[in-house]
Design a protein around this motif. Structure first.
Motif, short mmCIF file in Angstrom:
data_model
loop_
_atom_site.label_atom_id
_atom_site.label_comp_id
_atom_site.label_asym_id
_atom_site.label_seq_id
_atom_site.Cartn_x
_atom_site.Cartn_y
_atom_site.Cartn_z
N MET A 100 0.84 -1.20 0.00
CA MET A 100 0.00 0.00 0.00
C MET A 100 0.87 1.24 0.00
O MET A 100 1.84 1.33 0.74
CB MET A 100 -0.91 -0.01 1.23
N GLN A 101 0.54 2.19 -0.84
CA GLN A 101 1.28 3.45 -0.90
C GLN A 101 1.19 4.18 0.43
O GLN A 101 0.14 4.22 1.06
CB GLN A 101 0.67 4.33 -2.01
N PRO A 102 2.30 4.76 0.88
CA PRO A 102 2.26 5.54 2.13
C PRO A 102 1.50 6.84 1.94
O PRO A 102 1.65 7.51 0.92
CB PRO A 102 3.74 5.79 2.43
N TYR A 103 0.67 7.17 2.91
CA TYR A 103 -0.14 8.38 2.82
C TYR A 103 -0.02 9.21 4.10
O TYR A 103 0.28 8.70 5.18
CB TYR A 103 -1.62 8.04 2.63
N ILE A 104 -0.30 10.49 3.95
CA ILE A 104 -0.53 11.38 5.08
C ILE A 104 -2.04 11.44 5.24
O ILE A 104 -2.76 11.70 4.27
CB ILE A 104 0.03 12.78 4.81
N ILE A 105 -2.55 11.18 6.43
CA ILE A 105 -3.99 11.18 6.67
C ILE A 105 -4.35 12.37 7.53
O ILE A 105 -3.79 12.55 8.62
CB ILE A 105 -4.45 9.87 7.35
N THR A 106 -5.26 13.20 7.06
CA THR A 106 -5.76 14.31 7.85
C THR A 106 -7.16 13.96 8.34
O THR A 106 -7.96 13.39 7.59
CB THR A 106 -5.81 15.62 7.04
N ILE A 107 -7.43 14.29 9.58
CA ILE A 107 -8.74 13.97 10.17
C ILE A 107 -9.38 15.22 10.75
O ILE A 107 -8.88 15.80 11.72
CB ILE A 107 -8.61 12.89 11.24
N ALA A 108 -10.49 15.63 10.15
CA ALA A 108 -11.36 16.64 10.72
C ALA A 108 -12.47 15.89 11.44
O ALA A 108 -12.85 14.78 11.01
CB ALA A 108 -11.93 17.54 9.63
N ARG A 109 -13.01 16.45 12.52
CA ARG A 109 -13.99 15.66 13.28
C ARG A 109 -14.92 16.53 14.09
O ARG A 109 -14.54 17.58 14.58
CB ARG A 109 -13.29 14.65 14.20
N GLN A 110 -16.15 16.06 14.22
CA GLN A 110 -17.09 16.67 15.13
C GLN A 110 -16.69 16.31 16.56
O GLN A 110 -16.14 15.22 16.81
CB GLN A 110 -18.51 16.18 14.86
N TYR A 111 -16.96 17.19 17.49
CA TYR A 111 -16.63 16.90 18.88
C TYR A 111 -17.51 15.77 19.39
O TYR A 111 -18.73 15.81 19.27
CB TYR A 111 -16.85 18.15 19.75
N GLY A 112 -16.88 14.74 19.93
CA GLY A 112 -17.61 13.58 20.43
C GLY A 112 -17.73 12.45 19.43
O GLY A 112 -18.18 11.36 19.78
N SER A 113 -17.31 12.68 18.19
CA SER A 113 -17.42 11.64 17.17
C SER A 113 -16.31 10.60 17.28
O SER A 113 -16.37 9.55 16.64
CB SER A 113 -17.38 12.26 15.77
N GLY A 114 -15.28 10.91 18.06
CA GLY A 114 -14.17 9.98 18.23
C GLY A 114 -13.08 10.11 17.19
O GLY A 114 -12.25 9.21 17.04
N GLY A 115 -13.04 11.23 16.47
CA GLY A 115 -12.04 11.41 15.44
C GLY A 115 -10.62 11.32 15.96
O GLY A 115 -9.74 10.74 15.32
N LYS A 116 -10.38 11.88 17.14
CA LYS A 116 -9.04 11.81 17.72
C LYS A 116 -8.68 10.36 18.06
O LYS A 116 -7.57 9.92 17.79
CB LYS A 116 -8.97 12.67 18.99
N THR A 117 -9.63 9.64 18.64
CA THR A 117 -9.39 8.23 18.96
C THR A 117 -9.11 7.43 17.70
O THR A 117 -8.18 6.62 17.65
CB THR A 117 -10.62 7.64 19.69
#
Length: 208
Positions: free
Chosen positions: A1-18
């Motif tokens: 698999m090609q290496p990627y940079i992943i950016t994550i935007a998230r609603q508060y409480g959606s668990g995006g940080k997790t």
């Protein structure tokens, strides 16, 4: 698999940080969230608290930024508090670009999807969920009454949307800004991680 940079935007409480930290661990790559603030603070000499204004009351921010109205860039001496929003954003963007050049990583928030918009090796993700799920997850970490958490969720999401609009000119909630818009309440955190990895695998094959 090609290496990627992943950016994550998230609603508060959606668990995006997790999700971001789980994904980084699964892929064996670094994950940067508030570390971006620390790096921007160290690079600029500006107190880190000034990069975390979603946690500060608007009147305090107004007093801090009100000390300077000119066009001069923010200097290293944070005691002078020359606090233009654009300058603070530029310091964070500088760190985000530097981290991206260092190799694959997960970047959480900070308009990273927009900052890295000219790169072809970026996977842009938006994690969202329904109000009940966000409240349930937020209640696990916020020692506040339910009504206060509901208010906090609304305020933080409103701030993130306005911050994104101000610095990018785009709508934070518009799925067209992202490669993937995923409902964590439907898939669960593990399911979101799997979906992102599946997307990267398919994209890698398609780009061969």
């Amino acid at each position: 698999m090609q290496p990627y940079i992943i950016t994550i935007a998230r609603q508060y409480g959606s668990g995006g940080k997790t999700v971001g930290r789980m994904l980084a661990k699964r892929l064996g790559i670094p994950c940067y969230d508030r570390e971006i603030i620390t790096m921007a603070s160290e690079d600029s000499g500006i107190n880190a608290v000034l990069f975390t204004d979603e946690r500060l009351k608007p009147d305090l921010l107004d007093r801090l930024r009100g000390r300077y109205k000119g066009d001069t860039a923010v200097p290293a001496d944070s005691s002078k508090a020359y606090l233009r929003d654009e300058a603070l954003f530029d310091y964070q963007a500088k760190i985000i670009r530097r981290l991206a050049t260092e190799g694959p990583c997960v970047l959480i928030g900070r308009c990273a999807d927009y900052v890295l918009r000219d790169r072809t090796d970026v996977v842009r993700v938006f994690v969202h969920a329904d109000a009940a799920f966000c409240l349930e997850q937020a209640m696990l970490v916020d020692s506040l009454p339910e009504h206060a958490v509901v208010k906090k969720i609304a305020e933080i999401d409103d701030y993130r949307a306005k911050y994104y609009k101000h610095h990018t000119g785009n709508d934070w909630n518009d799925a067209r800004n992202y490669d993937l818009s995923i409902n964590s309440a439907v898939l669960g955190f593990d399911g979101v991680v799997e979906e992102i990895i599946r997307y990267m695998e398919v994209r890698s094959e398609f780009q061969k």
